[in-house]
Motif scaffolding. Structure first.
Motif, short mmCIF file in Angstrom:
data_model
loop_
_atom_site.label_atom_id
_atom_site.label_comp_id
_atom_site.label_asym_id
_atom_site.label_seq_id
_atom_site.Cartn_x
_atom_site.Cartn_y
_atom_site.Cartn_z
N LEU A 40 -58.15 90.06 -7.50
CA LEU A 40 -59.24 90.06 -8.47
C LEU A 40 -58.79 89.47 -9.80
N GLN A 41 -57.54 89.68 -10.18
CA GLN A 41 -57.04 89.15 -11.45
C GLN A 41 -57.05 87.61 -11.49
N ASP A 42 -57.05 86.98 -10.32
CA ASP A 42 -57.10 85.52 -10.27
C ASP A 42 -58.42 84.97 -10.79
N TYR A 43 -59.42 85.81 -10.92
CA TYR A 43 -60.76 85.38 -11.31
C TYR A 43 -61.12 85.81 -12.73
N LYS A 44 -60.13 86.25 -13.48
CA LYS A 44 -60.36 86.69 -14.87
C LYS A 44 -61.01 85.56 -15.66
N GLY A 45 -62.01 85.90 -16.46
CA GLY A 45 -62.73 84.91 -17.25
C GLY A 45 -64.00 84.41 -16.57
N LYS A 46 -64.16 84.72 -15.29
CA LYS A 46 -65.37 84.32 -14.55
C LYS A 46 -66.20 85.54 -14.24
N VAL A 47 -67.48 85.33 -14.02
CA VAL A 47 -68.32 86.38 -13.44
C VAL A 47 -68.00 86.38 -11.95
N VAL A 48 -67.77 87.57 -11.40
CA VAL A 48 -67.43 87.69 -9.99
C VAL A 48 -68.49 88.52 -9.27
N VAL A 49 -68.99 87.98 -8.19
CA VAL A 49 -69.89 88.73 -7.30
C VAL A 49 -69.02 89.21 -6.14
N ILE A 50 -68.90 90.53 -6.00
CA ILE A 50 -68.18 91.11 -4.88
C ILE A 50 -69.23 91.67 -3.93
N ASP A 51 -69.25 91.13 -2.74
CA ASP A 51 -70.28 91.45 -1.75
C ASP A 51 -69.64 92.16 -0.56
N PHE A 52 -69.81 93.48 -0.49
CA PHE A 52 -69.35 94.22 0.70
C PHE A 52 -70.43 94.07 1.76
#
Length: 168
Positions: A40-52
């Motif tokens: 998850l830290q690889d996406y810092k600075g972006k909005v992240v959609v986590i879809d379970f």
């Protein structure tokens, strides 16, 4: 007067968020079908959609097409991470990804990441309704979450409105 207005706005925003929102997103590092780790830290600075999700879930299948539209609209400002657990496997995930032209990774979880996001604990409520979507801001805070039964929020328009708020 401005402070009162800001406090009121903050309170209203907090009540508008989903049940599992307004907290630091639990960290994780999960493998995709190409055996690459995604932290998850690889996406810092972006909005992240986590879809379970599950590949056999009809709502999840419809949502995949919506996520594809959103990924095209927002480009590099948005990261999408779909997370599956058993009974899904590499073959079902790859078939799902191909069917929906998913340009994002499908990650494999043994259940621990999902449990941490949904605040599950042994002996507690263990119900999971797929899909369950989390919106994480660029600082790693869950700003909203939506359960599969909330179809109106899981549309392109509904999710775009939420993403636009996070990008401001």
């Amino acid at each position: 007067m401005k402070l009162t207005a800001l406090l009121l706005l903050g309170a209203l925003t907090m009540f508008a968020a989903g049940e599992f929102s307004n907290r630091r997103a639990p960290g994780f590092s999960l493998m995709d079908t190409r055996l690459q780790q995604h932290d998850l830290q690889d996406y810092k600075g972006k909005v992240v959609v986590i879809d379970f999700m599950q590949t056999t879930c009809p709502v999840c299948n419809a949502l995949a097409d919506t996520l594809s539209t959103l990924k095209t609209k927002y480009g590099e400002k948005l990261a999408v991470l779909s997370v599956v657990t058993l009974p899904d496997n590499f073959q079902t995930a790859d078939a799902f990804s191909g069917k929906h032209r998913a340009g994002w990774p499908i990650l494999f979880d043994s259940g621990q990441v999902m449990m941490s996001y949904l605040k599950m604990r042994p002996g507690g409520n263990m119900d999971v309704h797929f899909p369950h979507v989390f919106l994480v801001d660029g600082n790693g805070t869950i700003r909203n979450d939506f359960e599969g039964t909330e179809d109106q929020k899981l549309t392109a328009a509904g999710l775009s409105a939420e993403i636009d708020k996070l990008l401001k």
